[in-house]
Design a protein around this motif. Structure first.
Motif, PDB file in Angstrom:
ATOM      1  N   GLN A  51      64.322  37.322  24.658  1.00  0.00           N
ATOM      2  CA  GLN A  51      64.880  36.671  23.471  1.00  0.00           C
ATOM      3  C   GLN A  51      64.082  35.430  23.073  1.00  0.00           C
ATOM      4  O   GLN A  51      63.898  35.154  21.890  1.00  0.00           O
ATOM      5  CB  GLN A  51      66.357  36.346  23.685  1.00  0.00           C
ATOM      6  N   GLU A  99      71.427  35.664  25.373  1.00  0.00           N
ATOM      7  CA  GLU A  99      71.324  35.082  26.713  1.00  0.00           C
ATOM      8  C   GLU A  99      70.480  33.825  26.622  1.00  0.00           C
ATOM      9  O   GLU A  99      69.370  33.868  26.098  1.00  0.00           O
ATOM     10  CB  GLU A  99      70.692  36.069  27.704  1.00  0.00           C
ATOM     11  N   GLU A 107      66.799  29.768  36.240  1.00  0.00           N
ATOM     12  CA  GLU A 107      66.521  31.071  36.873  1.00  0.00           C
ATOM     13  C   GLU A 107      66.636  32.112  35.766  1.00  0.00           C
ATOM     14  O   GLU A 107      67.670  32.733  35.587  1.00  0.00           O
ATOM     15  CB  GLU A 107      67.518  31.389  37.997  1.00  0.00           C
ATOM     16  N   GLU A 108      65.548  32.308  35.028  1.00  0.00           N
ATOM     17  CA  GLU A 108      65.611  33.129  33.826  1.00  0.00           C
ATOM     18  C   GLU A 108      65.773  34.605  34.143  1.00  0.00           C
ATOM     19  O   GLU A 108      65.296  35.106  35.157  1.00  0.00           O
ATOM     20  CB  GLU A 108      64.401  32.902  32.945  1.00  0.00           C
ATOM     21  N   THR A 109      66.460  35.295  33.232  1.00  0.00           N
ATOM     22  CA  THR A 109      66.586  36.747  33.307  1.00  0.00           C
ATOM     23  C   THR A 109      65.547  37.379  32.387  1.00  0.00           C
ATOM     24  O   THR A 109      65.006  36.719  31.493  1.00  0.00           O
ATOM     25  CB  THR A 109      67.986  37.200  32.859  1.00  0.00           C
ATOM     26  N   ALA A 110      65.309  38.654  32.584  1.00  0.00           N
ATOM     27  CA  ALA A 110      64.355  39.368  31.733  1.00  0.00           C
ATOM     28  C   ALA A 110      64.834  39.373  30.283  1.00  0.00           C
ATOM     29  O   ALA A 110      64.030  39.226  29.352  1.00  0.00           O
ATOM     30  CB  ALA A 110      64.161  40.793  32.242  1.00  0.00           C
ATOM     31  N   GLU A 111      66.144  39.497  30.072  1.00  0.00           N
ATOM     32  CA  GLU A 111      66.673  39.517  28.710  1.00  0.00           C
ATOM     33  C   GLU A 111      66.534  38.156  28.042  1.00  0.00           C
ATOM     34  O   GLU A 111      66.155  38.062  26.862  1.00  0.00           O
ATOM     35  CB  GLU A 111      68.146  39.951  28.712  1.00  0.00           C
ATOM     36  N   ALA A 112      66.818  37.084  28.759  1.00  0.00           N
ATOM     37  CA  ALA A 112      66.660  35.741  28.191  1.00  0.00           C
ATOM     38  C   ALA A 112      65.192  35.487  27.829  1.00  0.00           C
ATOM     39  O   ALA A 112      64.886  34.941  26.770  1.00  0.00           O
ATOM     40  CB  ALA A 112      67.169  34.682  29.165  1.00  0.00           C
ATOM     41  N   ARG A 113      64.290  35.903  28.691  1.00  0.00           N
ATOM     42  CA  ARG A 113      62.850  35.744  28.420  1.00  0.00           C
ATOM     43  C   ARG A 113      62.455  36.534  27.170  1.00  0.00           C
ATOM     44  O   ARG A 113      61.723  36.049  26.316  1.00  0.00           O
ATOM     45  CB  ARG A 113      62.058  36.203  29.647  1.00  0.00           C
ATOM     46  N   LEU A 123      68.190  30.737  27.976  1.00  0.00           N
ATOM     47  CA  LEU A 123      67.146  30.597  28.989  1.00  0.00           C
ATOM     48  C   LEU A 123      67.593  29.547  29.999  1.00  0.00           C
ATOM     49  O   LEU A 123      67.803  28.389  29.651  1.00  0.00           O
ATOM     50  CB  LEU A 123      65.829  30.184  28.334  1.00  0.00           C
TER      51      LEU A 123
END
Length: 195
Positions: free
Chosen positions: A77, A64, A69-75, A66
């Protein structure tokens, strides 16, 4: 180990070679990080170029990116990538190399990255050309890095949310070679002392 004074053979400038150390080169996309990091590594007698993006690209499925509007998974990673690059840099430095880490480490990530690196000395160089220069550079590049980000939005993160650690260079009017010469000349100002 403290860096030793050295005279650059072409320019005659006195600078310090970092020796067994980590140097983080960061900035927004198209700020010149990869070019400057590679040139810096080539100007030192024993250096490795640690490219943070390599660790991002190693994730083959489930990656994912970044986004603003970041997601928890992108953060998660991004943090994984930064932990890995810090570990790799520390291993190179432990074996006597200068590890030149190049990645986008902005906002609160910069302070976190500084605490992840165990090697001392640790140097941070932030390439901070003005937004107009970054627009021009991005237009002239064969690859497009910004996607959903805008130059102005990322520049705002750099200037308003990134702690002022290490050596900040406005490289708007500097060539990559001139930037490396400035880094070497001002290396003591780039040194950070984490708490």
């Amino acid at each position: 180990m403290d860096p030793l004074p050295a005279v650059h053979e072409r320019t005659g400038h006195v600078h310090r070679e970092p020796g067994s150390a980590v140097v983080l080169i960061t900035g927004v996309m198209a700020s010149g990080k990869s070019t400057v990091a590679e040139l810096l590594a080539r100007r030192l007698p024993r250096a490795a170029h640690v490219r943070g993006d390599v660790f991002r690209r190693m994730i083959v499925s489930g990656r994912e990116e970044l986004l603003p509007e970041e997601t928890a998974e992108a953060r998660a990673q991004v943090e994984l990538r930064q932990r890995i690059s810090a570990l790799v840099a520390d291993e190179y430095a432990r074996d006597g190399w200068t590890a030149i880490v190049q990645d986008i480490v902005l906002g609160a990530d910069l302070a976190r990255y500084v605490t992840r690196v165990r090697t001392r000395p640790l140097y941070v160089v932030v390439l901070a050309p003005d937004a107009a220069s970054v627009h021009d550079r991005e237009t002239g590049r064969p690859k497009t890095g910004y996607g959903p980000w805008t130059v102005d939005a990322l520049d705002q993160v750099l200037r308003e949310q990134t702690p002022h650690l290490g050596l900040w260079l406005d490289t708007s009017e500097l060539t990559p070679q001139e930037t490396v010469t400035r880094i070497l000349a001002d290396l003591p100002r780039a040194r950070v002392q984490p708490d």
